[in-house]
Design a protein around this motif. Structure first.
Motif, PDB file in Angstrom:
ATOM      1  N   PRO A   1      13.468 -25.555 113.761  1.00  0.00           N
ATOM      2  CA  PRO A   1      14.895 -25.184 113.314  1.00  0.00           C
ATOM      3  C   PRO A   1      15.785 -25.739 113.725  1.00  0.00           C
ATOM      4  O   PRO A   1      15.948 -26.384 115.089  1.00  0.00           O
ATOM      5  CB  PRO A   1      14.761 -23.660 113.530  1.00  0.00           C
ATOM      6  N   ILE A   2      17.248 -25.615 113.109  1.00  0.00           N
ATOM      7  CA  ILE A   2      18.380 -26.121 113.699  1.00  0.00           C
ATOM      8  C   ILE A   2      19.247 -24.839 113.716  1.00  0.00           C
ATOM      9  O   ILE A   2      19.677 -24.173 112.783  1.00  0.00           O
ATOM     10  CB  ILE A   2      19.067 -27.199 112.934  1.00  0.00           C
ATOM     11  N   GLU A   3      19.318 -24.427 115.337  1.00  0.00           N
ATOM     12  CA  GLU A   3      20.075 -23.251 115.568  1.00  0.00           C
ATOM     13  C   GLU A   3      21.654 -23.102 114.932  1.00  0.00           C
ATOM     14  O   GLU A   3      22.030 -22.246 114.505  1.00  0.00           O
ATOM     15  CB  GLU A   3      19.859 -22.638 116.772  1.00  0.00           C
ATOM     16  N   ARG A   4      22.334 -24.121 115.249  1.00  0.00           N
ATOM     17  CA  ARG A   4      23.823 -24.387 115.049  1.00  0.00           C
ATOM     18  C   ARG A   4      24.218 -25.549 115.108  1.00  0.00           C
ATOM     19  O   ARG A   4      24.322 -26.375 116.135  1.00  0.00           O
ATOM     20  CB  ARG A   4      24.604 -23.414 116.019  1.00  0.00           C
ATOM     21  N   LEU A   5      24.523 -26.234 113.963  1.00  0.00           N
ATOM     22  CA  LEU A   5      25.165 -27.556 113.766  1.00  0.00           C
ATOM     23  C   LEU A   5      26.672 -27.260 113.393  1.00  0.00           C
ATOM     24  O   LEU A   5      26.984 -26.838 112.219  1.00  0.00           O
ATOM     25  CB  LEU A   5      24.436 -28.359 112.885  1.00  0.00           C
ATOM     26  N   GLU A   6      27.676 -27.719 114.026  1.00  0.00           N
ATOM     27  CA  GLU A   6      29.190 -27.626 113.582  1.00  0.00           C
ATOM     28  C   GLU A   6      29.086 -28.878 113.073  1.00  0.00           C
ATOM     29  O   GLU A   6      29.154 -29.988 113.733  1.00  0.00           O
ATOM     30  CB  GLU A   6      30.221 -27.393 114.797  1.00  0.00           C
ATOM     31  N   THR A   7      29.709 -28.967 111.689  1.00  0.00           N
ATOM     32  CA  THR A   7      29.948 -29.981 111.043  1.00  0.00           C
ATOM     33  C   THR A   7      30.941 -29.807 109.654  1.00  0.00           C
ATOM     34  O   THR A   7      31.801 -28.677 109.747  1.00  0.00           O
ATOM     35  CB  THR A   7      28.843 -30.553 110.223  1.00  0.00           C
ATOM     36  N   ILE A   8      31.020 -30.413 108.691  1.00  0.00           N
ATOM     37  CA  ILE A   8      32.153 -30.631 107.576  1.00  0.00           C
ATOM     38  C   ILE A   8      31.413 -30.383 106.332  1.00  0.00           C
ATOM     39  O   ILE A   8      30.106 -31.275 106.203  1.00  0.00           O
ATOM     40  CB  ILE A   8      33.115 -31.666 107.692  1.00  0.00           C
ATOM     41  N   ARG A   9      31.625 -29.735 105.418  1.00  0.00           N
ATOM     42  CA  ARG A   9      31.103 -29.618 104.253  1.00  0.00           C
ATOM     43  C   ARG A   9      32.038 -29.763 103.071  1.00  0.00           C
ATOM     44  O   ARG A   9      33.173 -29.249 103.408  1.00  0.00           O
ATOM     45  CB  ARG A   9      30.015 -28.342 104.011  1.00  0.00           C
ATOM     46  N   LEU A  10      31.627 -30.097 101.891  1.00  0.00           N
ATOM     47  CA  LEU A  10      32.613 -30.352 100.749  1.00  0.00           C
ATOM     48  C   LEU A  10      32.560 -29.344  99.586  1.00  0.00           C
ATOM     49  O   LEU A  10      31.405 -28.931  99.145  1.00  0.00           O
ATOM     50  CB  LEU A  10      32.227 -31.749 100.180  1.00  0.00           C
ATOM     51  N   ALA A  11      33.547 -28.720  99.192  1.00  0.00           N
ATOM     52  CA  ALA A  11      33.554 -27.505  98.176  1.00  0.00           C
ATOM     53  C   ALA A  11      33.779 -28.465  96.939  1.00  0.00           C
ATOM     54  O   ALA A  11      34.203 -29.534  96.939  1.00  0.00           O
ATOM     55  CB  ALA A  11      34.856 -26.725  98.689  1.00  0.00           C
ATOM     56  N   LYS A  12      33.585 -27.447  95.976  1.00  0.00           N
ATOM     57  CA  LYS A  12      33.853 -28.059  94.712  1.00  0.00           C
ATOM     58  C   LYS A  12      34.887 -28.559  94.209  1.00  0.00           C
ATOM     59  O   LYS A  12      34.906 -29.781  93.523  1.00  0.00           O
ATOM     60  CB  LYS A  12      33.451 -26.941  93.691  1.00  0.00           C
ATOM     61  N   ASP A  13      36.301 -28.130  94.710  1.00  0.00           N
ATOM     62  CA  ASP A  13      37.622 -28.517  94.455  1.00  0.00           C
ATOM     63  C   ASP A  13      38.102 -29.743  95.582  1.00  0.00           C
ATOM     64  O   ASP A  13      39.129 -30.189  95.424  1.00  0.00           O
ATOM     65  CB  ASP A  13      38.404 -27.408  94.796  1.00  0.00           C
ATOM     66  N   GLY A  14      36.859 -30.264  96.359  1.00  0.00           N
ATOM     67  CA  GLY A  14      37.224 -31.462  97.009  1.00  0.00           C
ATOM     68  C   GLY A  14      37.637 -30.922  98.622  1.00  0.00           C
ATOM     69  O   GLY A  14      37.939 -32.006  99.483  1.00  0.00           O
ATOM     70  N   ARG A  15      37.841 -29.711  98.862  1.00  0.00           N
ATOM     71  CA  ARG A  15      38.194 -29.349 100.341  1.00  0.00           C
ATOM     72  C   ARG A  15      37.103 -29.713 101.205  1.00  0.00           C
ATOM     73  O   ARG A  15      36.083 -29.591 100.915  1.00  0.00           O
ATOM     74  CB  ARG A  15      38.414 -27.909  99.955  1.00  0.00           C
ATOM     75  N   HIS A  16      37.672 -30.020 102.429  1.00  0.00           N
ATOM     76  CA  HIS A  16      36.791 -30.179 103.536  1.00  0.00           C
ATOM     77  C   HIS A  16      36.575 -29.175 104.272  1.00  0.00           C
ATOM     78  O   HIS A  16      37.675 -28.626 104.785  1.00  0.00           O
ATOM     79  CB  HIS A  16      37.152 -31.389 104.276  1.00  0.00           C
ATOM     80  N   ILE A  17      35.568 -28.359 104.518  1.00  0.00           N
ATOM     81  CA  ILE A  17      35.448 -27.075 105.236  1.00  0.00           C
ATOM     82  C   ILE A  17      34.605 -27.295 106.594  1.00  0.00           C
ATOM     83  O   ILE A  17      33.604 -27.559 106.557  1.00  0.00           O
ATOM     84  CB  ILE A  17      34.710 -25.987 104.320  1.00  0.00           C
ATOM     85  N   PRO A  18      35.323 -26.559 107.745  1.00  0.00           N
ATOM     86  CA  PRO A  18      34.450 -26.812 108.910  1.00  0.00           C
ATOM     87  C   PRO A  18      33.618 -25.581 108.785  1.00  0.00           C
ATOM     88  O   PRO A  18      33.964 -24.393 108.548  1.00  0.00           O
ATOM     89  CB  PRO A  18      35.670 -26.528 110.006  1.00  0.00           C
ATOM     90  N   VAL A  19      32.325 -26.025 109.096  1.00  0.00           N
ATOM     91  CA  VAL A  19      31.293 -24.997 109.069  1.00  0.00           C
ATOM     92  C   VAL A  19      30.267 -25.184 110.284  1.00  0.00           C
ATOM     93  O   VAL A  19      30.232 -25.941 110.891  1.00  0.00           O
ATOM     94  CB  VAL A  19      30.632 -25.092 107.650  1.00  0.00           C
ATOM     95  N   ALA A  20      29.387 -24.033 110.428  1.00  0.00           N
ATOM     96  CA  ALA A  20      28.283 -23.810 111.287  1.00  0.00           C
ATOM     97  C   ALA A  20      27.316 -23.646 110.329  1.00  0.00           C
ATOM     98  O   ALA A  20      26.975 -22.796 109.877  1.00  0.00           O
ATOM     99  CB  ALA A  20      28.695 -22.674 112.334  1.00  0.00           C
ATOM    100  N   VAL A  21      26.235 -24.620 110.601  1.00  0.00           N
ATOM    101  CA  VAL A  21      24.975 -24.798 109.906  1.00  0.00           C
ATOM    102  C   VAL A  21      23.961 -24.313 110.677  1.00  0.00           C
ATOM    103  O   VAL A  21      23.342 -24.926 111.840  1.00  0.00           O
ATOM    104  CB  VAL A  21      24.663 -26.176 109.062  1.00  0.00           C
ATOM    105  N   SER A  22      23.010 -23.182 110.199  1.00  0.00           N
ATOM    106  CA  SER A  22      21.818 -22.942 110.871  1.00  0.00           C
ATOM    107  C   SER A  22      20.626 -23.173 109.848  1.00  0.00           C
ATOM    108  O   SER A  22      20.617 -22.767 108.632  1.00  0.00           O
ATOM    109  CB  SER A  22      21.586 -21.494 111.246  1.00  0.00           C
ATOM    110  N   VAL A  23      19.598 -23.802 110.303  1.00  0.00           N
ATOM    111  CA  VAL A  23      18.471 -24.103 109.165  1.00  0.00           C
ATOM    112  C   VAL A  23      17.374 -23.567 109.774  1.00  0.00           C
ATOM    113  O   VAL A  23      16.847 -23.857 110.938  1.00  0.00           O
ATOM    114  CB  VAL A  23      18.402 -25.747 109.020  1.00  0.00           C
TER     115      VAL A  23
END
Length: 851
Positions: free
Chosen positions: A418-440
């Motif tokens: 698993p990936i416990e926590r990955l801090e990265t950037i994701r893209l919203a529908k309106d083009g905004r760049h959102i800082p997020v923490a991803v767990s997989v």
């Protein structure tokens, strides 16, 4: 019970134990926070109590000062009220010391100083009552009371500092308990969420397997209608009349009937079913089959009432038994216990609800990166509806510069990690760049093969913003330390120098690079200005006490080149909240100019206090005079008014003759004229007492001779008035001097016995820069007992002579305004000698304004 069921039961028990343990832990943490908040309340109450104690003492001292200035009993009331409040405040302090809330030694010193201060206040009030204002002010000027108040403030500030430290510690403890409780709740929630996800996968797998089995059983019913042994569910067979003919082993277990015992009994006796919600009897399925001739099933929410009275949820189906194209000769009823299925359905529903309503975005994808599920939080975060995003590749959520991350994630998933926590950037529908923490987390099928992934995405925009602000703040603090106007030295936890700003380099004579790593006393050498002894290292004091400290008074910094600079400073620990000290910051400044300013301020304060005392004495004297004037005016002016009123009433009498009416009118005019004279003289006295005047050299010989020549009562045919010596030049006001000597000479020729020619002699003598002018007459004289009140307002010693009793009061006031004195020497029947003493004028004397 199946092995899978045992594992689920064990996990459910473990999660229940974890939940109970977390609830108990949170309860304990909550109690600790409540205790911390109670301590905060207690400490805040003590801080307010100490502040009120000083305020009460200041109010009591203010009441004493008011009485010292006014000298009247009503001004003592604030002082008396303050004493009562001081007693209550002292009782509160004693109680706090007795309970250990305040240090006993500090409280005892505070109470002793309070008694000392109250004794000083009472002593000055007693002196004011017995010895007058000057005696009381002499004690006040000793500054013992001010020193006592300073000691009191120091003691109370020490207790306030201790209470404030305890209050801050309680606040930090309460905050830590709250953080700990939140962290515990979050941890338990995450564990439960993972567990529910695992259970969901197990349930989904079980349901899938069960559906396959049901399909298989359905296909086998037509082929193996009479093969009851192959059915694992409960099976009941009836004849065409609905009588039981067979129960398999599962049916015996579920119904509680043995097949031999049930044989021949009507089905409703053996297979008793009711509606779970209404508790009403459900229609016998065999009758329904016999009526319709087709396979039928139970309605939802059906309970089987066993022979022992317990009930279990079931579902079933009933099918007719017949030969192909033949008549129906019985019914086969197949049913099963759905207790576990119901539990799985409820757990699945709960899991679905948790996922759907989670605050974080949760979705699943295939190993090819295609989105399969999408919860409401994901919709809110990215702006895509489920029907818009499901079936699309996950890369639509990745900015172009982050596409490589997906390959890395798929590689780890393929290895089962698993990936416990990955801090990265994701893209919203309106083009905004959102800082997020991803767990997989990988999703596996029944065989343990990875078939996809579950992703939890948390919006960390606020966290990123806070981090950036912290970085900017650190940069700003570093720049501020370097550019601050005061000198700054930073040390590590061992007291060795790590940094000096520019001002510190200038004052100590050390460069920051040269001082780095050295012990602070080597760079920051301080001594006591009076004793020349080395002062305690402030860093050692901070490390010992763990709090902010300041230098003692009269501290000198000995620079590297031997210069001695008076300084003041403070040293503070460098620590994280609730953590250990890892350094000390020392802030100090050159105190040379401030100390000189303090000395000038102290001298100015002493001069100001003397001036205030002098002006206060004059003000009190003026208040006394004005009170006396008001009383006297009311008394003397009412006499003419009473006379006028009486004569007006007499004139209203119808019996009054014209001659009497004329006489009454004359008397009214005389009374009115006397009242007018009284008013004019009173206004003249007030004018002389308060108007600004200019003092200048005045030739008394010219002034006095001019008065003698111009006043009718002083002419030779009426009186013998002579100036026996040349009168000097004095410093005064010509107008005031004219008023003064006109009154003295006028009284000298007026107050003589009937038939005696007035004789007045004026002469002078000089002594110590003052001129004394004597006015001697041969009048009726003044009794010695009347000398004290002679120069006061409205003092008429002999009613046989006209006058208002204001003339000599005006003489006294104008002489005082010219910095002189006036007096009298006389006995009854032997004439009077009045004297006026004024400053002699020198050739260089110029004009000056009176105060």
């Amino acid at each position: 019970m199946k092995p899978g069921t045992n594992i689920l039961a064990i996990w459910f028990l473990a999660m229940a134990v974890l939940l109970v343990a977390s609830m108990g832990f949170n309860y304990g943490v909550g109690l600790l926070r409540v205790r911390a908040e109670e301590e905060m309340t207690t400490r805040l109450t003590r801080l307010n109590q100490l502040a009120d104690y000083l305020s009460i003492l200041r109010d009591t001292e203010t009441g004493q000062r008011g009485f010292l200035l006014a000298g009247e009993a009503p001004y003592l009331q604030p002082y008396r009220d303050g004493l009562a409040r001081v007693q209550q405040a002292e009782a509160n302090l004693r109680q706090a010391a007795a309970t250990g809330d305040l240090p006993r030694e500090n409280v005892e010193r505070t109470l002793a100083l309070t008694q000392q201060k109250l004794a000083e206040l009472a002593y000055t009030i007693q002196l004011r009552q017995s010895g007058g204002l000057n005696a009381a002010l002499a004690v006040v000027r000793l500054n013992t009371g001010e020193q006592t108040m300073a000691d009191l403030r120091a003691e109370i500030r020490q207790m306030q500092a201790q209470e404030q430290t305890a209050f801050d510690e309680a606040v930090r403890r309460a905050h830590r308990m709250e953080e700990l409780r939140a962290e515990t709740l979050l941890g338990v929630a995450l564990v439960n969420l993972v567990f529910l996800g695992w259970v969901a996968r197990k349930l989904f797998h079980a349901l899938h397997q069960r559906e396959l089995a049901i399909l298989e059983i359905s296909r086998q019913k037509e082929l193996l209608a009479t093969t009851l042994a192959s059915i694992g569910d409960g099976v009941v067979v009836t004849d065409a009349q609905g009588g039981v003919t067979f129960l398999n082993g599962e049916a015996e277990r579920l119904t509680g009937w043995k097949s031999a015992e049930a044989n021949g009994h009507p089905l409703p006796e053996v297979f008793r079913i009711i509606n779970e919600q209404t508790r009403q009897t459900v229609e016998n399925p065999v009758e329904k089959v016999l009526r319709h001739g087709t396979v039928v099933g139970l309605a939802n929410h059906t309970l089987l009432i066993r022979r022992d009275g317990t009930d279990i949820p079931i579902d079933d189906s009933a099918a007719p038994i017949r030969e192909p194209a033949g008549p129906l000769f019985g019914v086969v009823l197949v049913f099963r216990d759905v207790t576990e299925q119901r539990k799985a359905q409820r757990a699945s529903a709960r899991l679905a609800a948790i996922v759907e309503h989670s605050g974080d975005a949760i979705f699943t994808k295939t190993l090819a990166g295609v989105i399969q599920t999408w919860n409401a939080s994901a919709e809110r975060l990215f702006g895509y509806r489920a029907d818009e995003i499901i079936g699309k590749p996950i890369t639509v959520l990745l900015p172009p510069d982050r596409l490589s991350e997906e390959g890395h994630i798929l590689d780890r998933l393929g290895q089962g990690h698993p990936i416990e926590r990955l801090e990265t950037i994701r893209l919203a529908k309106d083009g905004r760049h959102i800082p997020v923490a991803v767990s997989v987390s990988p999703l596996k099928d029944a065989d343990g093969e990875i078939i996809g992934a579950s992703k939890i995405i948390q919006d960390i925009s606020e966290l990123v913003t806070a981090r950036e602000a912290l970085i900017r703040e650190k940069e700003l603090l570093a720049t501020t330390l370097a550019s601050i106007g005061d000198a700054v030295i930073v040390t590590d936890a061992t007291g060795r120098v790590t940094f000096l700003n520019g001002e510190a380099e200038q004052l100590t004579g050390w460069k920051s690079a040269d001082a780095g790593g050295r012990a602070l006393p080597e760079v920051f050498k301080i001594i006591n200005e009076d004793t020349r002894n080395s002062a305690e290292n402030p860093v050692d004091k901070v490390l010992r006490l763990g709090m902010v400290v300041g230098l003692a008074n009269h501290t000198l910094l000995v620079a590297r080149d031997g210069r001695e600079i008076p300084i003041d400073d403070s040293a503070a620990p460098i620590r994280q909240a609730g953590g250990p000290i890892f350094g000390v910051v020392l802030v100090f400044r050159d105190f040379t100019e401030q100390r000189e300013a303090q000395r000038v301020l102290q001298r100015s304060k002493a001069e100001l206090e003397g001036l205030v005392a002098e002006r206060t004495a004059k003000l009190q004297e003026m208040i006394g005079e004005l009170q006396h004037i008001s009383y006297a005016m009311v008394h003397d002016m009412r006499a003419p008014l009473r006379a006028m009123n009486a004569f007006v009433e007499l004139m209203d009498d119808s019996q009054v003759t014209p001659e009497q009416r004329h006489d009454y009118s004359r008397r009214i005019r005389l009374a009115a004229n006397r009242l007018d004279i009284l008013i004019q003289h009173a206004l003249r006295y007030t004018k002389f007492a308060h108007q600004d005047i200019t003092l200048e050299p005045v030739n008394l010989s010219t002034l006095v001779r001019g008065i003698i020549e111009t006043y009718p009562d002083l002419q030779a045919e009426k009186a013998d008035v002579r100036v026996e010596s040349e009168l000097p030049m004095v410093v005064g006001s010509e107008a005031l001097l004219t008023q003064c000597f006109a009154n003295l000479l006028g009284n000298a020729v007026k107050f003589v016995a009937p038939g005696v020619r007035p004789e007045v002699r004026v002469h002078t003598e000089r002594r110590d820069g003052m001129a004394r002018i004597w006015v001697r007459d041969n009048g009726i004289g003044i009794p010695e007992y009347a000398h004290r009140r002679l120069f006061k307002m409205f003092q008429r010693l002999n009613e046989g002579y006209e006058g208002t009793g204001i003339g000599l009061a005006i003489v006294r006031k104008v002489v005082e305004r010219m910095n002189g004195n006036v007096g009298v020497e006389s006995e009854a029947g032997r004439g009077a000698i009045f004297w006026v003493e004024l400053p002699l004028a020198s050739p260089a004397t110029g004009k000056e304004s009176s105060p």
